[in-house]
Design an enzyme around this catalytic site. Sequence first.
Site, PDB file in Angstrom:
ATOM      1  N   HIS A   1     -29.885 -38.819  30.161  1.00 38.17           N
ATOM      2  CA  HIS A   1     -30.094 -37.621  30.991  1.00 38.17           C
ATOM      3  C   HIS A   1     -28.975 -37.428  32.025  1.00 38.17           C
ATOM      4  O   HIS A   1     -28.558 -36.318  32.285  1.00 38.17           O
ATOM      5  CB  HIS A   1     -31.463 -37.707  31.672  1.00 38.17           C
TER       6      HIS A   1
ATOM      7  N   TYR B   1     -39.649 -34.492  32.006  1.00 37.89           N
ATOM      8  CA  TYR B   1     -40.305 -33.195  32.217  1.00 37.89           C
ATOM      9  C   TYR B   1     -41.831 -33.343  32.217  1.00 37.89           C
ATOM     10  O   TYR B   1     -42.422 -33.814  31.239  1.00 37.89           O
ATOM     11  CB  TYR B   1     -39.865 -32.171  31.157  1.00 37.89           C
TER      12      TYR B   1
HETATM   13  N1  LIG Z   1     -29.877 -32.023  31.161  1.00 36.27           N
HETATM   14  C1  LIG Z   1     -30.248 -31.602  32.341  1.00 36.27           C
HETATM   15  O1  LIG Z   1     -29.988 -32.232  33.374  1.00 36.27           O
HETATM   16  C2  LIG Z   1     -30.967 -30.299  32.436  1.00 36.27           C
HETATM   17  C3  LIG Z   1     -31.108 -29.661  33.685  1.00 36.27           C
HETATM   18  C4  LIG Z   1     -31.764 -28.430  33.716  1.00 36.27           C
HETATM   19  C5  LIG Z   1     -32.267 -27.876  32.553  1.00 36.27           C
HETATM   20  N2  LIG Z   1     -32.151 -28.544  31.351  1.00 36.27           N
HETATM   21  C6  LIG Z   1     -32.696 -27.978  30.092  1.00 36.27           C
HETATM   22  O2  LIG Z   1     -32.246 -26.643  29.944  1.00 36.27           O
HETATM   23  C7  LIG Z   1     -33.347 -25.762  29.865  1.00 36.27           C
HETATM   24  C8  LIG Z   1     -33.025 -24.424  30.472  1.00 36.27           C
HETATM   25  O3  LIG Z   1     -32.661 -24.553  31.828  1.00 36.27           O
HETATM   26  P1  LIG Z   1     -33.616 -24.098  33.036  1.00 36.27           P
HETATM   27  O4  LIG Z   1     -35.034 -24.177  32.621  1.00 36.27           O
HETATM   28  O5  LIG Z   1     -33.143 -24.865  34.220  1.00 36.27           O
HETATM   29  O6  LIG Z   1     -33.160 -22.615  33.319  1.00 36.27           O
HETATM   30  P2  LIG Z   1     -33.083 -21.236  32.513  1.00 36.27           P
HETATM   31  O7  LIG Z   1     -33.485 -21.400  31.106  1.00 36.27           O
HETATM   32  O8  LIG Z   1     -31.751 -20.669  32.811  1.00 36.27           O
HETATM   33  O9  LIG Z   1     -34.137 -20.372  33.309  1.00 36.27           O
HETATM   34  C9  LIG Z   1     -35.516 -20.530  33.198  1.00 36.27           C
HETATM   35  C10 LIG Z   1     -36.176 -19.472  34.100  1.00 36.27           C
HETATM   36  O10 LIG Z   1     -35.742 -18.168  33.698  1.00 36.27           O
HETATM   37  C11 LIG Z   1     -36.845 -17.385  33.309  1.00 36.27           C
HETATM   38  N3  LIG Z   1     -36.455 -16.633  32.104  1.00 36.27           N
HETATM   39  C12 LIG Z   1     -36.286 -17.104  30.839  1.00 36.27           C
HETATM   40  N4  LIG Z   1     -35.935 -16.120  30.006  1.00 36.27           N
HETATM   41  C13 LIG Z   1     -35.881 -14.987  30.756  1.00 36.27           C
HETATM   42  C14 LIG Z   1     -35.592 -13.638  30.468  1.00 36.27           C
HETATM   43  N5  LIG Z   1     -35.290 -13.236  29.221  1.00 36.27           N
HETATM   44  N6  LIG Z   1     -35.624 -12.739  31.482  1.00 36.27           N
HETATM   45  C15 LIG Z   1     -35.916 -13.121  32.752  1.00 36.27           C
HETATM   46  N7  LIG Z   1     -36.211 -14.388  33.088  1.00 36.27           N
HETATM   47  C16 LIG Z   1     -36.191 -15.317  32.095  1.00 36.27           C
HETATM   48  C17 LIG Z   1     -37.984 -18.340  33.032  1.00 36.27           C
HETATM   49  O11 LIG Z   1     -39.204 -17.709  33.313  1.00 36.27           O
HETATM   50  P3  LIG Z   1     -40.576 -17.952  32.454  1.00 36.27           P
HETATM   51  O12 LIG Z   1     -40.686 -19.431  32.218  1.00 36.27           O
HETATM   52  O13 LIG Z   1     -41.621 -17.385  33.328  1.00 36.27           O
HETATM   53  O14 LIG Z   1     -40.454 -17.195  31.150  1.00 36.27           O
HETATM   54  C18 LIG Z   1     -37.674 -19.479  34.009  1.00 36.27           C
HETATM   55  O15 LIG Z   1     -38.165 -19.157  35.305  1.00 36.27           O
HETATM   56  C19 LIG Z   1     -34.456 -26.535  30.612  1.00 36.27           C
HETATM   57  O16 LIG Z   1     -35.730 -26.010  30.397  1.00 36.27           O
HETATM   58  C20 LIG Z   1     -34.219 -27.920  30.096  1.00 36.27           C
HETATM   59  O17 LIG Z   1     -34.750 -28.060  28.783  1.00 36.27           O
HETATM   60  C21 LIG Z   1     -31.478 -29.724  31.286  1.00 36.27           C
END
Ligand SMILES: NC(=O)c1ccc[n+]([C@@H]2O[C@H](COP(=O)([O-])OP(=O)(O)OC[C@H]3O[C@@H](n4cnc5c(N)ncnc54)[C@H](OP(=O)(O)O)[C@@H]3O)[C@@H](O)[C@H]2O)c1
Length: 280
Positions: free
Chosen positions: A112, A54
């Site tokens: 990962h 990241y």
């Molecule tokens: N292991 C893997 O391969 C893998 C892959 C993907 C993700 N991950 C991990 O999982 C975490 C979460 O997944 P993600 O970042 O893909 O997606 P997510 O958490 O489902 O979505 C993040 C997005 O949603 C928005 N958001 C967050 N809370 C919100 C709310 N209450 N209302 C409206 N919009 C909201 C955020 O906006 P703002 O930032 O503007 O608040 C951001 O644009 C990642 O950050 C990472 O740590 C792991």
Amino acid sequence: MTRCVRLPDGTEVPALGQGTWHMGESARAAEQEVAALKLGIELGMTLIDTAEMYGNGRAEELVAEATAGKRDELFIVSKVYPHNASRAGVPAACERSLKRLRTDRIDLYLLHWRGSHPLAETVEAFEALKAAGKIRYWGVSNFDTKDMLELAKLPHGDACAANQVLYHPDTRGIEFDLLPWCTRVGMPVMAYSPVGGQGGPLLRSPALTAVAKRHDATPAQVAIAWGMRHGTVISIPKASNEAHVRENAAAGEISLTAEDLAEIDARHPPPRRKQGLDIL
Ligand SMILES: NC(=O)c1ccc[n+]([C@@H]2O[C@H](COP(=O)([O-])OP(=O)(O)OC[C@H]3O[C@@H](n4cnc5c(N)ncnc54)[C@H](OP(=O)(O)O)[C@@H]3O)[C@@H](O)[C@H]2O)c1
């Protein structure tokens, strides 16, 4: 009260944490991202998920800023790139992550996704890091059921503490076999992209909107509560926006009813047969 999930050895970890993907990618956003993580910690989201990938390591540095002076209250998860997952590559990558995180240990260190290095070698390297006190637990990410079965057969493969996979109402394939398998062996699943990822259509779902209305909540909060309903799933929404952080922290208090779940099922049906694991 903070909801918890048990690791295979019975240790409790927070069921709701904070993701950090896309943090550290823009210098202009860094201050806001650190403030968001700090606020989330204050509000009880003390499990932080990051990765060497990241922001090219910058997200780990922001986590260090946000967690300074609070290390013992936190459960920090980071991940090693598959191309670094060799016998020599894992300890070297871990040292770099520890340095960026400004800590002496990572609580949970994940592979990962599967790459070309033999899994047995990665497990051996994880176990050596555990023995050296550099990590407390290790686990995997983006592993489907057949990968978990292969892992479980390796020496120390049963020490895997978690599997982090994509899981939200529009991608429920894991409910068919992977989630039941993990539950049977006492291993939590970490649900990534629990609110549907960046800019996804999930939050416009009529079902989530209707359920949210009944709970005086938002669709994002319903999505998070839905993912956590099993009691064995850790949710790690990422938010850089303060209002989102506050919403997400409060989502852990929402209990969905049978009526809510049925309404979500009707629009976002559970799997009827095996589906390959969805990966972002
Ligand atoms: N292991 C893997 O391969 C893998 C892959 C993907 C993700 N991950 C991990 O999982 C975490 C979460 O997944 P993600 O970042 O893909 O997606 P997510 O958490 O489902 O979505 C993040 C997005 O949603 C928005 N958001 C967050 N809370 C919100 C709310 N209450 N209302 C409206 N919009 C909201 C955020 O906006 P703002 O930032 O503007 O608040 C951001 O644009 C990642 O950050 C990472 O740590 C792991």
